[in-house]
Motif scaffolding. Structure first.
Motif, mmCIF file in Angstrom:
data_model
loop_
_atom_site.group_PDB
_atom_site.id
_atom_site.type_symbol
_atom_site.label_atom_id
_atom_site.label_comp_id
_atom_site.label_asym_id
_atom_site.label_seq_id
_atom_site.Cartn_x
_atom_site.Cartn_y
_atom_site.Cartn_z
ATOM 1 N N GLY A 1 6.607 -8.928 -1.878
ATOM 2 C CA GLY A 1 5.333 -8.439 -1.352
ATOM 3 C C GLY A 1 5.540 -7.351 -0.312
ATOM 4 O O GLY A 1 4.810 -6.356 -0.268
ATOM 5 N N GLU B 1 9.343 -14.150 -2.904
ATOM 6 C CA GLU B 1 8.318 -13.847 -1.898
ATOM 7 C C GLU B 1 8.817 -14.383 -0.562
ATOM 8 O O GLU B 1 9.567 -15.366 -0.549
ATOM 9 N N SER C 1 4.097 -7.606 4.359
ATOM 10 C CA SER C 1 3.596 -8.045 3.067
ATOM 11 C C SER C 1 2.081 -7.911 2.995
ATOM 12 O O SER C 1 1.357 -8.563 3.736
ATOM 13 N N VAL D 1 0.856 -7.657 -0.369
ATOM 14 C CA VAL D 1 0.695 -8.051 -1.770
ATOM 15 C C VAL D 1 1.378 -9.398 -1.928
ATOM 16 O O VAL D 1 2.505 -9.586 -1.467
ATOM 17 N N GLU D 2 0.696 -10.334 -2.556
ATOM 18 C CA GLU D 2 1.303 -11.649 -2.787
ATOM 19 C C GLU D 2 1.457 -11.878 -4.282
ATOM 20 O O GLU D 2 0.493 -11.741 -5.036
#
Length: 167
Positions: free
Chosen positions: A115, A111, A128, A130-131
């Protein structure tokens, strides 16, 4: 084609590891991280019974995570790709994935790079949205080879839930 995106498991603390004078690329998983990832991989297999290809970042923590996934799925050695390094351009990864039009391809990385990748594949926007938690995973589905804005996010599951699925 389905792209299974997996973030590396819990690694040694960045600041503590830095005191060793070794390159951060060599930072390994912790014993707890490796143990949890083994169970996480078993749970992942409940959702994705088979993987056709496994690609990993060359950084130690990602390659160790990929090895755990490889063993759970009884795969050959994973492919290593610099396109999964934390600061690599997303277009490089798309080029690496072009040869896959069918099946399930799993990638293991970091990350916020992953993401950004998932957001880009689903929306075409390179940021990003989405985590993924350490050891977490998501599945993006395509009608053909992965391209920006053409993916459909099927699910995103945190590692704790994946471990629960393992029983």
């Amino acid at each position: 084609m389905q792209l299974l995106v997996v973030r590396h498991a819990i690694a040694e603390d960045r600041e503590t590891f830095a005191t060793t004078g070794r390159d951060d690329a060599l930072r390994p998983l912790t014993a707890v991280g490796a143990r949890k990832m083994k169970k996480t991989a078993r749970g992942l297999r409940q959702l994705v019974p088979a993987i056709d290809a496994l690609i990993t970042s060359p950084l130690t923590r990602a390659s160790e995570t990929a090895e755990i996934v490889r063993r759970e799925y009884e795969l050959a050695e994973p492919e290593t790709s610099r396109a999964l390094e934390p600061n690599a351009a997303l277009v490089n990864l798309l080029v690496a994935l072009e040869r896959y039009e069918q099946g399930v391809v799993a990638v293991v990385g970091h990350e916020p790079h992953l993401g950004r990748l998932v957001t880009y594949l689903v929306s075409g926007i390179e940021r990003s949205g989405v985590e993924l938690k350490k050891g977490g995973a998501c599945l993006v589905e395509f009608d053909g080879p992965p391209k920006a804005g053409t993916g459909c996010l099927r699910w995103s599951v945190p590692p704790g839930l994946l471990r629960d699925l393992a029983g």
